[in-house]
Motif scaffolding. Sequence first.
Motif, mmCIF file in Angstrom:
data_model
loop_
_atom_site.group_PDB
_atom_site.id
_atom_site.type_symbol
_atom_site.label_atom_id
_atom_site.label_comp_id
_atom_site.label_asym_id
_atom_site.label_seq_id
_atom_site.Cartn_x
_atom_site.Cartn_y
_atom_site.Cartn_z
ATOM 1 N N GLN A 192 -79.659 55.970 13.201
ATOM 2 C CA GLN A 192 -79.809 56.255 11.762
ATOM 3 C C GLN A 192 -79.948 57.751 11.595
ATOM 4 N N LEU A 193 -78.873 58.460 11.747
ATOM 5 C CA LEU A 193 -78.964 59.921 11.793
ATOM 6 C C LEU A 193 -79.066 60.525 10.382
ATOM 7 N N PRO A 194 -79.902 61.558 10.255
ATOM 8 C CA PRO A 194 -80.104 62.155 8.932
ATOM 9 C C PRO A 194 -79.068 63.245 8.630
ATOM 10 N N PHE A 195 -77.801 62.943 8.870
ATOM 11 C CA PHE A 195 -76.742 63.928 8.622
ATOM 12 C C PHE A 195 -75.655 63.290 7.764
ATOM 13 N N PRO A 196 -74.967 64.120 6.965
ATOM 14 C CA PRO A 196 -73.898 63.558 6.131
ATOM 15 C C PRO A 196 -72.684 63.167 6.965
ATOM 16 N N ASP A 197 -71.842 62.353 6.381
ATOM 17 C CA ASP A 197 -70.586 61.943 7.049
ATOM 18 C C ASP A 197 -69.769 63.184 7.396
ATOM 19 N N GLY A 198 -69.141 63.150 8.550
ATOM 20 C CA GLY A 198 -68.175 64.188 8.916
ATOM 21 C C GLY A 198 -68.762 65.565 9.162
ATOM 22 N N TYR A 199 -70.051 65.669 9.466
ATOM 23 C CA TYR A 199 -70.716 66.978 9.546
ATOM 24 C C TYR A 199 -70.415 67.736 10.846
ATOM 25 N N PHE A 200 -70.268 66.996 11.964
ATOM 26 C CA PHE A 200 -70.168 67.667 13.267
ATOM 27 C C PHE A 200 -68.736 67.687 13.808
ATOM 28 N N HIS A 201 -68.497 68.687 14.666
ATOM 29 C CA HIS A 201 -67.189 68.783 15.337
ATOM 30 C C HIS A 201 -67.258 68.215 16.750
ATOM 31 N N ALA B 32 -73.540 50.011 17.242
ATOM 32 C CA ALA B 32 -74.122 50.725 16.104
ATOM 33 C C ALA B 32 -74.225 52.217 16.432
ATOM 34 N N GLY B 33 -74.555 52.528 17.685
ATOM 35 C CA GLY B 33 -74.641 53.933 18.105
ATOM 36 C C GLY B 33 -73.293 54.625 18.012
ATOM 37 N N LEU B 34 -72.246 53.932 18.465
ATOM 38 C CA LEU B 34 -70.899 54.529 18.411
ATOM 39 C C LEU B 34 -70.448 54.710 16.960
ATOM 40 N N ARG B 35 -70.765 53.724 16.116
ATOM 41 C CA ARG B 35 -70.367 53.839 14.702
ATOM 42 C C ARG B 35 -71.090 55.011 14.043
ATOM 43 N N GLU B 36 -72.344 55.227 14.430
ATOM 44 C CA GLU B 36 -73.108 56.329 13.832
ATOM 45 C C GLU B 36 -72.557 57.682 14.323
ATOM 46 N N ILE B 37 -72.167 57.731 15.583
ATOM 47 C CA ILE B 37 -71.550 58.969 16.093
ATOM 48 C C ILE B 37 -70.250 59.224 15.326
ATOM 49 N N ALA B 38 -69.456 58.170 15.171
ATOM 50 C CA ALA B 38 -68.172 58.328 14.448
ATOM 51 C C ALA B 38 -68.433 58.763 13.003
ATOM 52 N N ARG B 39 -69.457 58.222 12.404
ATOM 53 C CA ARG B 39 -69.748 58.563 10.994
ATOM 54 C C ARG B 39 -70.050 60.053 10.839
ATOM 55 N N VAL B 40 -70.881 60.613 11.740
ATOM 56 C CA VAL B 40 -71.287 62.019 11.551
ATOM 57 C C VAL B 40 -70.244 63.010 12.067
ATOM 58 N N LEU B 41 -69.204 62.494 12.748
ATOM 59 C CA LEU B 41 -68.151 63.388 13.240
ATOM 60 C C LEU B 41 -67.086 63.602 12.163
ATOM 61 N N ALA B 42 -66.559 64.823 12.102
ATOM 62 C CA ALA B 42 -65.421 65.099 11.224
ATOM 63 C C ALA B 42 -64.183 64.431 11.834
ATOM 64 N N PRO B 43 -63.193 64.054 11.020
ATOM 65 C CA PRO B 43 -61.950 63.514 11.598
ATOM 66 C C PRO B 43 -61.393 64.506 12.617
ATOM 67 N N GLY B 44 -61.017 64.007 13.778
ATOM 68 C CA GLY B 44 -60.534 64.901 14.834
ATOM 69 C C GLY B 44 -61.665 65.466 15.686
ATOM 70 N N GLY B 45 -62.913 65.201 15.278
ATOM 71 C CA GLY B 45 -64.068 65.666 16.059
ATOM 72 C C GLY B 45 -64.171 64.875 17.358
ATOM 73 N N GLU B 46 -64.898 65.442 18.327
ATOM 74 C CA GLU B 46 -64.921 64.816 19.661
ATOM 75 C C GLU B 46 -66.311 64.300 20.034
ATOM 76 N N CYS B 47 -66.265 63.252 20.867
ATOM 77 C CA CYS B 47 -67.497 62.642 21.337
ATOM 78 C C CYS B 47 -67.484 62.668 22.869
ATOM 79 N N GLY B 48 -68.599 63.035 23.478
ATOM 80 C CA GLY B 48 -68.709 63.021 24.941
ATOM 81 C C GLY B 48 -69.998 62.334 25.354
ATOM 82 N N ILE B 49 -69.869 61.233 26.054
ATOM 83 C CA ILE B 49 -71.055 60.478 26.490
ATOM 84 C C ILE B 49 -71.118 60.512 28.011
ATOM 85 N N LEU B 50 -72.133 61.203 28.517
ATOM 86 C CA LEU B 50 -72.343 61.283 29.972
ATOM 87 C C LEU B 50 -73.406 60.258 30.338
#
Length: 260
Positions: A135-144, A160-178
């Motif tokens: 439940q991140l306190p950031f707007p949609d599409g905020y991060f790159h 739910a975690g992946l959906r929340e990451i996708a929500r706060v990422l801008a289109p074309g933004g990247e996700c890295g899970i180590l």
Amino acid sequence: MNQELNPRIVGASPAGARDRDSASAAVREMFTSIAPRYDLLNHVLSFNIDRLWWRRTARSFDAILKRPNVRVLDLCCGTGDMTFALSRRANSAAPQIPPQILGADFSHAMLQRAAAKGKGTTLRPPQWIEADALQLPFPDGYFHLVTSAFGFRNLADYDAGLREIARVLAPGGECGILDFGEPGGLIGQCYRVYFKKVLPAIGTVLSGVRGPYAYLPASVERFPSPDEMLGRMHQSGFRELSWTPYTFGVAGLYRGVKNA
Ligand SMILES: C[S@@+](CC[C@H](N)C(=O)[O-])C[C@H]1O[C@@H](n2cnc3c(N)ncnc32)[C@H](O)[C@@H]1O
């Protein structure tokens, strides 16, 4: 276990958890209890290889970190080592406007340590925020870029975690899970003895707390295989998916680009 109550939710399930909320609460309590010794234990139990993994992950996002004015979130940042690795990388790339790098975690005790370690270390130190990854306190599409090192596996609901990451990422933004993996072959057999027997014993003695270091191998065992994890990322709105094993697959980096 939460999977027994709701078979559609897949996520961390520490001993005693009955549902998603109680699993999250147990995870937070567990990390808060080991916060004072977390760094020491990490480095001892991983023979310092964890430092290489964080650095390698940060380096793999150079292309984003070099761009001016980008916003980066390191989720489940704990005491901040992944966040600092990103910050150092960004500062060495010296873009005209350095990235804004945020570390988020829901354990106050872990964040306090991160903040203390950050004093005077880099040109533009990361900022720390107490927040739940579900439940991140950031707007949609905020991060790159959103990263998470050894934290995602502890979420009480991976989708739910992946959906929340996708929500706060801008289109074309990247996700890295180590996160940890389970190597195969002879190396895998030796590693399993270490991970399931030796590591929990040393972890318990050094931390003075029993639960967390028994939970660690159990949580890795529950974590989806690379193929399944990539499928879940696809379903959550990511493309250009990959998994790169680190150190024979003891750990590995999942990457994805948010659909435009
Ligand atoms: C194993 S530590 C990893 C810390 C750090 N990223 C590292 O690489 O050392 C996992 C962290 O995830 C955090 N965490 C787990 N579930 C979380 C959630 N739902 N929201 C925020 N933080 C969470 C814990 O508090 C803990 O600090």
